[in-house]
Design an enzyme around this catalytic site. Structure first.
Site, PDB file in Angstrom:
ATOM      1  N   ASN A   6       0.853  -1.184   0.000  1.00  0.00           N
ATOM      2  CA  ASN A   6       0.000   0.000   0.000  1.00  0.00           C
ATOM      3  C   ASN A   6       0.901   1.251   0.000  1.00  0.00           C
ATOM      4  OD1 ASN A   6      -1.434   2.280   1.035  1.00  0.00           O
ATOM      5  ND2 ASN A   6      -3.069   0.913   1.673  1.00  0.00           N
ATOM      6  N   ASP A   8      -0.124   4.489  -0.144  1.00  0.00           N
ATOM      7  CA  ASP A   8      -0.814   5.734   0.230  1.00  0.00           C
ATOM      8  C   ASP A   8       0.112   6.724   0.916  1.00  0.00           C
ATOM      9  OD1 ASP A   8      -3.142   4.568  -0.634  1.00  0.00           O
ATOM     10  OD2 ASP A   8      -3.984   4.246   1.360  1.00  0.00           O
ATOM     11  N   HIS A   9       0.999   6.195   1.792  1.00  0.00           N
ATOM     12  CA  HIS A   9       1.778   7.129   2.608  1.00  0.00           C
ATOM     13  C   HIS A   9       2.902   7.817   1.837  1.00  0.00           C
ATOM     14  CE1 HIS A   9      -0.694   6.558   5.951  1.00  0.00           C
ATOM     15  NE2 HIS A   9      -0.496   5.254   5.983  1.00  0.00           N
ATOM     16  N   ARG A  17       3.126  18.855   1.416  1.00  0.00           N
ATOM     17  CA  ARG A  17       3.613  20.086   0.796  1.00  0.00           C
ATOM     18  C   ARG A  17       2.840  20.467  -0.460  1.00  0.00           C
ATOM     19  NH1 ARG A  17       8.852  22.003   2.039  1.00  0.00           N
ATOM     20  NH2 ARG A  17       8.941  21.904   4.287  1.00  0.00           N
ATOM     21  N   HIS A  42      -5.729   3.604  -1.618  1.00  0.00           N
ATOM     22  CA  HIS A  42      -7.067   3.955  -1.131  1.00  0.00           C
ATOM     23  C   HIS A  42      -7.402   5.346  -1.659  1.00  0.00           C
ATOM     24  CE1 HIS A  42      -9.851   4.257   2.684  1.00  0.00           C
ATOM     25  NE2 HIS A  42     -10.477   4.571   1.566  1.00  0.00           N
ATOM     26  N   ARG A  44      -9.490   8.033  -1.111  1.00  0.00           N
ATOM     27  CA  ARG A  44     -10.436   8.477  -0.078  1.00  0.00           C
ATOM     28  C   ARG A  44     -11.300   9.595  -0.603  1.00  0.00           C
ATOM     29  NH1 ARG A  44      -9.033   6.593   5.396  1.00  0.00           N
ATOM     30  NH2 ARG A  44     -10.762   7.913   6.012  1.00  0.00           N
ATOM     31  N   ARG A  48      -7.153  12.783   0.730  1.00  0.00           N
ATOM     32  CA  ARG A  48      -6.078  13.302   1.592  1.00  0.00           C
ATOM     33  C   ARG A  48      -4.702  12.809   1.158  1.00  0.00           C
ATOM     34  NH1 ARG A  48      -7.271   9.978   7.116  1.00  0.00           N
ATOM     35  NH2 ARG A  48      -9.289  10.952   6.859  1.00  0.00           N
ATOM     36  N   HIS A  49      -4.636  11.682   0.449  1.00  0.00           N
ATOM     37  CA  HIS A  49      -3.320  11.247  -0.041  1.00  0.00           C
ATOM     38  C   HIS A  49      -3.355  10.916  -1.536  1.00  0.00           C
ATOM     39  CE1 HIS A  49      -5.146   7.520   1.284  1.00  0.00           C
ATOM     40  NE2 HIS A  49      -4.810   7.666   2.549  1.00  0.00           N
ATOM     41  N   GLU A  69      -8.701   0.369  -2.871  1.00  0.00           N
ATOM     42  CA  GLU A  69      -9.581   0.400  -1.701  1.00  0.00           C
ATOM     43  C   GLU A  69     -10.509   1.589  -1.868  1.00  0.00           C
ATOM     44  OE1 GLU A  69      -7.007   0.872   1.596  1.00  0.00           O
ATOM     45  OE2 GLU A  69      -6.171  -1.120   1.418  1.00  0.00           O
ATOM     46  N   THR A  99      -7.001   6.401  10.070  1.00  0.00           N
ATOM     47  CA  THR A  99      -6.910   5.305   9.111  1.00  0.00           C
ATOM     48  C   THR A  99      -8.181   4.470   9.264  1.00  0.00           C
ATOM     49  OG1 THR A  99      -5.564   3.431   8.384  1.00  0.00           O
ATOM     50  CG2 THR A  99      -5.618   3.850  10.745  1.00  0.00           C
ATOM     51  N   THR A 100      -8.362   3.482   8.378  1.00  0.00           N
ATOM     52  CA  THR A 100      -9.591   2.680   8.409  1.00  0.00           C
ATOM     53  C   THR A 100      -9.661   1.916   9.731  1.00  0.00           C
ATOM     54  OG1 THR A 100      -9.128   2.379   6.075  1.00  0.00           O
ATOM     55  CG2 THR A 100     -10.980   1.151   6.975  1.00  0.00           C
ATOM     56  N   GLU A 152     -11.154  -9.330   3.040  1.00  0.00           N
ATOM     57  CA  GLU A 152      -9.878  -8.968   3.646  1.00  0.00           C
ATOM     58  C   GLU A 152     -10.126  -8.861   5.145  1.00  0.00           C
ATOM     59  OE1 GLU A 152      -7.604  -5.707   2.009  1.00  0.00           O
ATOM     60  OE2 GLU A 152      -6.477  -5.476   3.880  1.00  0.00           O
ATOM     61  N   HIS A 199      -3.753  -4.556   7.705  1.00  0.00           N
ATOM     62  CA  HIS A 199      -3.893  -3.411   8.609  1.00  0.00           C
ATOM     63  C   HIS A 199      -3.018  -3.596   9.840  1.00  0.00           C
ATOM     64  CE1 HIS A 199      -5.321   0.191  10.449  1.00  0.00           C
ATOM     65  NE2 HIS A 199      -5.934   0.478   9.319  1.00  0.00           N
ATOM     66  N   GLY A 200      -2.066  -2.677   9.979  1.00  0.00           N
ATOM     67  CA  GLY A 200      -1.211  -2.685  11.165  1.00  0.00           C
ATOM     68  C   GLY A 200      -0.158  -3.773  11.160  1.00  0.00           C
ATOM     69  N   GLY A 221       1.167  -1.465   4.298  1.00  0.00           N
ATOM     70  CA  GLY A 221       1.564  -0.137   3.863  1.00  0.00           C
ATOM     71  C   GLY A 221       2.489   0.572   4.826  1.00  0.00           C
ATOM     72  N   HIS A 222       1.945   1.020   5.950  1.00  0.00           N
ATOM     73  CA  HIS A 222       2.641   1.975   6.813  1.00  0.00           C
ATOM     74  C   HIS A 222       4.013   1.481   7.250  1.00  0.00           C
ATOM     75  CE1 HIS A 222       3.433   4.338  10.477  1.00  0.00           C
ATOM     76  NE2 HIS A 222       2.907   5.300   9.751  1.00  0.00           N
TER      77      HIS A 222
HETATM   78  N1  PXP Z   1      -5.882  -3.040   4.080  1.00  0.00           N
HETATM   79  C1  PXP Z   1      -6.849  -2.078   4.153  1.00  0.00           C
HETATM   80  C2  PXP Z   1      -8.224  -2.411   3.704  1.00  0.00           C
HETATM   81  C3  PXP Z   1      -6.526  -0.779   4.594  1.00  0.00           C
HETATM   82  O1  PXP Z   1      -7.496   0.165   4.664  1.00  0.00           O
HETATM   83  C4  PXP Z   1      -5.189  -0.482   4.939  1.00  0.00           C
HETATM   84  C5  PXP Z   1      -4.828   0.907   5.363  1.00  0.00           C
HETATM   85  O2  PXP Z   1      -4.996   1.786   4.314  1.00  0.00           O
HETATM   86  C6  PXP Z   1      -4.227  -1.506   4.820  1.00  0.00           C
HETATM   87  C7  PXP Z   1      -4.614  -2.775   4.423  1.00  0.00           C
HETATM   88  C8  PXP Z   1      -2.779  -1.264   5.132  1.00  0.00           C
HETATM   89  O3  PXP Z   1      -2.634  -0.986   6.486  1.00  0.00           O
HETATM   90  P1  PXP Z   1      -1.220  -0.528   7.040  1.00  0.00           P
HETATM   91  O4  PXP Z   1      -0.889   0.773   6.379  1.00  0.00           O
HETATM   92  O5  PXP Z   1      -1.451  -0.404   8.501  1.00  0.00           O
HETATM   93  O6  PXP Z   1      -0.239  -1.603   6.665  1.00  0.00           O
END
Ligand code: PXP
Length: 254
Positions: A6, A8-9, A17, A42, A44, A48-49, A69, A99-100, A152, A199-200, A221-222
């Protein structure tokens, strides 16, 4: 097992910026070179990103496949139908959240109706559809009834439990959350759903989740983007220092 990254970040840093770097489209190329099996973004509602421009360019350039997403509302389903990602993952979305935060509220009739409608539209366009749900029996069964191709499983509660692993209560919570994920994965597979998770997840906690045999795809992602910032920083500073010193040497020669 597919590992989808992911990005997004990367866009979050750019949007801090409102400029043009770092470009998530370039990040996607690097993630693929590193072995990613897919690129997750994602789009959104508040943009935002990731921006519409990113999604369109990713659609044209990603070689593995884009997992989009999206919320089952607003203009994003129309955009998904236009861009035609490899996979669309429906997620709940609240404007104020960082976040979600949880899975889709499939018990709520209105939310279920919106998800059912989005699943139908996406499936009619031959887009593989996944539902982001909490790892509970009723949510897995509801996803199967709605005709999704995949679920998921939200690993956020497992990730929170992991942070407490230094305590006996934390270790018991981890065991409970893992059992919950295993059970939901097994039920999903038995109902004919593909099972994903995310997620996480981090370099430290991913191992027991990746070991659950029914899980075929992880979306992370993160933690990966955070690590990229650290492992890349030394080289980035060296490159800037070289440019600055070269500039100084050339003025000193004049
Ligand atoms: N899966 C879904 C559906 C999410 O919404 C996210 C966060 O955008 C992720 C996975 C990835 O989560 P993380 O950034 O915590 O790895």
């Amino acid at each position: 097992m597919r590992l989808q990254i992911n990005i997004d970040h990367v866009a979050t840093i750019r949007q801090a910026r409102r400029t043009d770097e770092p470009d998530p489209v370039r990040a996607a190329v690097l993630a693929e070179l590193g072995g990613a099996d897919g690129i997750t973004v994602h789009l959104r509602e508040d943009r935002r990103h990731i921006q519409d421009r990113d999604l369109r360019l990713l659609g044209a350039t990603v070689r593995t496949g884009v997992n989009l997403e999206l919320a089952a509302a607003g203009d994003v389903v129309d955009i998904a139908l236009e861009v035609r990602p490899m996979e669309a993952t429906l997620v709940p979305e609240r404007r104020e959240e960082i976040t979600t935060e949880g899975g889709l509220a499939l018990r709520d009739a209105d939310a279920r109706g919106r998800v059912a409608d989005a699943v139908r539209r996406l499936r009619d366009a031959a887009i593989r559809t996944s539902l982001f749900i909490d790892p509970d029996d009723d949510a897995v069964r509801a996803a199967a009834t709605l005709g999704a191709d995949a679920v998921e499983l939200h690993t956020g509660e497992f990730a929170e439990a992991w942070k407490l692993r230094g305590t006996a209560a934390g270790r018991a919570a981890i065991a409970r959350q893992l059992e919950r994920l295993r059970r939901a994965a097994s039920l999903g597979a038995s109902l004919g759903l593909d099972v994903h998770a995310g997620h996480g997840l981090t370099y430290e906690n991913v191992t027991p989740v990746a070991a659950i045999p029914e899980i075929e795809e992880l979306n992370i992602g993160h933690s990966v983007i955070s690590r990229a910032v650290l492992v890349g920083l030394e080289r980035a500073v060296r490159e800037m220092a070289e440019i600055v010193r070269r500039a100084r040497r050339s003025t000193e020669r004049e």
